[in-house]
Write a protein that holds these residues in place. Structure first.
Motif, PDB file in Angstrom:
ATOM      1  N   HIS A  30      -1.266  -2.582  -4.979  1.00 13.34           N
ATOM      2  CA  HIS A  30      -0.393  -3.304  -4.054  1.00 13.34           C
ATOM      3  C   HIS A  30      -0.752  -2.882  -2.634  1.00 13.34           C
ATOM      4  N   LEU A  31      -1.112  -3.855  -1.812  1.00  8.04           N
ATOM      5  CA  LEU A  31      -1.583  -3.588  -0.458  1.00  8.04           C
ATOM      6  C   LEU A  31      -0.598  -4.162   0.560  1.00  8.04           C
ATOM      7  N   ARG A  32      -0.153  -3.287   1.465  1.00  4.24           N
ATOM      8  CA  ARG A  32       0.784  -3.682   2.513  1.00  4.24           C
ATOM      9  C   ARG A  32       0.291  -3.158   3.858  1.00  4.24           C
ATOM     10  N   LYS A  33       0.930  -3.620   4.915  1.00  4.70           N
ATOM     11  CA  LYS A  33       0.574  -3.212   6.269  1.00  4.70           C
ATOM     12  C   LYS A  33       0.340  -1.707   6.335  1.00  4.70           C
ATOM     13  N   GLY A  34      -0.806  -1.328   6.905  1.00  6.04           N
ATOM     14  CA  GLY A  34      -1.150   0.081   7.058  1.00  6.04           C
ATOM     15  C   GLY A  34      -2.054   0.622   5.971  1.00  6.04           C
ATOM     16  N   ASP A  35      -2.137  -0.077   4.839  1.00 12.25           N
ATOM     17  CA  ASP A  35      -2.992   0.400   3.750  1.00 12.25           C
ATOM     18  C   ASP A  35      -4.467   0.210   4.089  1.00 12.25           C
ATOM     19  N   ARG A  36      -5.279   1.129   3.582  1.00 17.52           N
ATOM     20  CA  ARG A  36      -6.733   1.097   3.779  1.00 17.52           C
ATOM     21  C   ARG A  36      -7.395   1.251   2.423  1.00 17.52           C
ATOM     22  N   LEU A  37      -8.578   0.649   2.289  1.00 14.77           N
ATOM     23  CA  LEU A  37      -9.277   0.728   1.021  1.00 14.77           C
ATOM     24  C   LEU A  37     -10.768   0.567   1.258  1.00 14.77           C
ATOM     25  N   VAL A  38     -11.562   1.177   0.394  1.00 14.71           N
ATOM     26  CA  VAL A  38     -13.005   0.962   0.356  1.00 14.71           C
ATOM     27  C   VAL A  38     -13.321   0.300  -0.977  1.00 14.71           C
ATOM     28  N   LEU A  39     -14.008  -0.825  -0.920  1.00 13.83           N
ATOM     29  CA  LEU A  39     -14.499  -1.502  -2.120  1.00 13.83           C
ATOM     30  C   LEU A  39     -16.005  -1.305  -2.163  1.00 13.83           C
ATOM     31  N   ARG A  40     -16.493  -0.893  -3.316  1.00 15.12           N
ATOM     32  CA  ARG A  40     -17.920  -0.599  -3.472  1.00 15.12           C
ATOM     33  C   ARG A  40     -18.623  -1.743  -4.194  1.00 15.12           C
ATOM     34  N   PRO A  41     -19.941  -1.834  -4.024  1.00 12.35           N
ATOM     35  CA  PRO A  41     -20.692  -2.858  -4.755  1.00 12.35           C
ATOM     36  C   PRO A  41     -20.413  -2.746  -6.247  1.00 12.35           C
ATOM     37  N   GLY A  42     -20.227  -3.899  -6.882  1.00 11.67           N
ATOM     38  CA  GLY A  42     -19.928  -3.941  -8.297  1.00 11.67           C
ATOM     39  C   GLY A  42     -18.454  -4.168  -8.603  1.00 11.67           C
ATOM     40  N   PHE A  43     -17.587  -4.044  -7.569  1.00 17.00           N
ATOM     41  CA  PHE A  43     -16.159  -4.283  -7.788  1.00 17.00           C
ATOM     42  C   PHE A  43     -15.949  -5.753  -8.128  1.00 17.00           C
ATOM     43  N   THR A  44     -15.186  -6.022  -9.196  1.00 18.72           N
ATOM     44  CA  THR A  44     -14.788  -7.378  -9.553  1.00 18.72           C
ATOM     45  C   THR A  44     -13.309  -7.368  -9.883  1.00 18.72           C
ATOM     46  N   GLY A  45     -12.658  -8.489  -9.654  1.00 19.64           N
ATOM     47  CA  GLY A  45     -11.239  -8.580  -9.965  1.00 19.64           C
ATOM     48  C   GLY A  45     -10.619  -9.815  -9.360  1.00 19.64           C
ATOM     49  N   ILE A  46      -9.316  -9.739  -9.131  1.00 24.15           N
ATOM     50  CA  ILE A  46      -8.532 -10.839  -8.568  1.00 24.15           C
ATOM     51  C   ILE A  46      -7.875 -10.351  -7.279  1.00 24.15           C
ATOM     52  N   TRP A  47      -8.033 -11.123  -6.202  1.00 24.84           N
ATOM     53  CA  TRP A  47      -7.319 -10.871  -4.948  1.00 24.84           C
ATOM     54  C   TRP A  47      -6.210 -11.908  -4.896  1.00 24.84           C
ATOM     55  N   GLU A  48      -4.958 -11.439  -4.833  1.00 24.30           N
ATOM     56  CA  GLU A  48      -3.816 -12.347  -4.730  1.00 24.30           C
ATOM     57  C   GLU A  48      -3.054 -12.052  -3.452  1.00 24.30           C
ATOM     58  N   VAL A  49      -2.957 -13.050  -2.594  1.00 24.66           N
ATOM     59  CA  VAL A  49      -2.184 -12.930  -1.358  1.00 24.66           C
ATOM     60  C   VAL A  49      -0.783 -13.443  -1.646  1.00 24.66           C
ATOM     61  N   ILE A  50       0.196 -12.551  -1.529  1.00 28.55           N
ATOM     62  CA  ILE A  50       1.596 -12.896  -1.759  1.00 28.55           C
ATOM     63  C   ILE A  50       2.216 -13.392  -0.446  1.00 28.55           C
ATOM     64  N   GLU A  51       1.988 -12.638   0.630  1.00 27.97           N
ATOM     65  CA  GLU A  51       2.420 -13.026   1.981  1.00 27.97           C
ATOM     66  C   GLU A  51       1.168 -13.050   2.840  1.00 27.97           C
ATOM     67  N   THR A  52       1.049 -14.027   3.723  1.00 33.02           N
ATOM     68  CA  THR A  52      -0.143 -14.150   4.564  1.00 33.02           C
ATOM     69  C   THR A  52      -0.586 -12.763   5.004  1.00 33.02           C
ATOM     70  N   THR A  53      -1.850 -12.474   4.748  1.00 28.73           N
ATOM     71  CA  THR A  53      -2.420 -11.144   4.950  1.00 28.73           C
ATOM     72  C   THR A  53      -3.512 -11.190   6.004  1.00 28.73           C
ATOM     73  N   THR A  54      -3.478 -10.204   6.900  1.00 25.27           N
ATOM     74  CA  THR A  54      -4.509 -10.036   7.918  1.00 25.27           C
ATOM     75  C   THR A  54      -5.070  -8.626   7.790  1.00 25.27           C
ATOM     76  N   LYS A  55      -6.392  -8.525   7.818  1.00 29.22           N
ATOM     77  CA  LYS A  55      -7.038  -7.206   7.743  1.00 29.22           C
ATOM     78  C   LYS A  55      -8.182  -7.166   8.728  1.00 29.22           C
ATOM     79  N   ASP A  56      -8.483  -5.960   9.223  1.00 25.02           N
ATOM     80  CA  ASP A  56      -9.760  -5.792   9.903  1.00 25.02           C
ATOM     81  C   ASP A  56     -10.697  -5.134   8.903  1.00 25.02           C
ATOM     82  N   TYR A  57     -11.980  -5.358   9.068  1.00 24.17           N
ATOM     83  CA  TYR A  57     -12.928  -4.931   8.051  1.00 24.17           C
ATOM     84  C   TYR A  57     -14.268  -4.524   8.660  1.00 24.17           C
ATOM     85  N   VAL A  58     -14.984  -3.723   7.896  1.00 23.35           N
ATOM     86  CA  VAL A  58     -16.381  -3.409   8.169  1.00 23.35           C
ATOM     87  C   VAL A  58     -17.103  -3.549   6.835  1.00 23.35           C
ATOM     88  N   ILE A  59     -18.156  -4.347   6.827  1.00 24.30           N
ATOM     89  CA  ILE A  59     -18.951  -4.594   5.630  1.00 24.30           C
ATOM     90  C   ILE A  59     -20.373  -4.117   5.879  1.00 24.30           C
TER      91      ILE A  59
END
Length: 113
Positions: A82-111
């Motif tokens: 469960h991801l909410r305002k302020g949460d941070r995460l690193v996703l690595r190559p090979g990650f698979t799954g489902i991204w579900e947006v419950i409430e409009t979500t904004t993130k900054d990112y570095v890829i």
């Protein structure tokens, strides 16, 4: 070229997008992406999505920080994150799954490719 890139979105036009139809699970999510940096396999910016769910598959490394909203990221065969305002995460190559947006979500990112 400046030796830095600020995250001021006021003068940037976002790219519009959506999940590929074959990845869509539910809803009608729409994306906005403000690209800040695209250089030498490194990408940084701000991404926003309206509610909906889609399958994700990462070939790249991504760090992100949620600026607003509520999303659930469920790894294939794993427990929901469960991801909410302020949460941070690193996703690595090979990650698979489902991204579900419950409430409009904004993130900054570095890829990194």
């Amino acid at each position: 070229m400046k030796p830095f890139a600020g995250f001021d979105l006021a003068n940037l036009t976002p790219e519009e997008g959506a999940p590929a139809p074959d990845r869509l699970v539910s809803g009608h999510p729409r994306f906005l992406t403000w690209n800040i940096e695209e250089q030498d396999g490194l990408y940084a910016g701000v991404w926003q999505s309206t509610p909906g769910a889609w399958r994700v598959s990462y070939d790249e490394w991504e760090y992100f920080h949620l600026l607003e909203g509520y999303s659930i990221l469920t790894p294939e065969g794993g427990e929901p994150i469960h991801l909410r305002k302020g949460d941070r995460l690193v996703l690595r190559p090979g990650f698979t799954g489902i991204w579900e947006v419950i409430e409009t979500t904004t993130k900054d990112y570095v890829i990194r490719l």
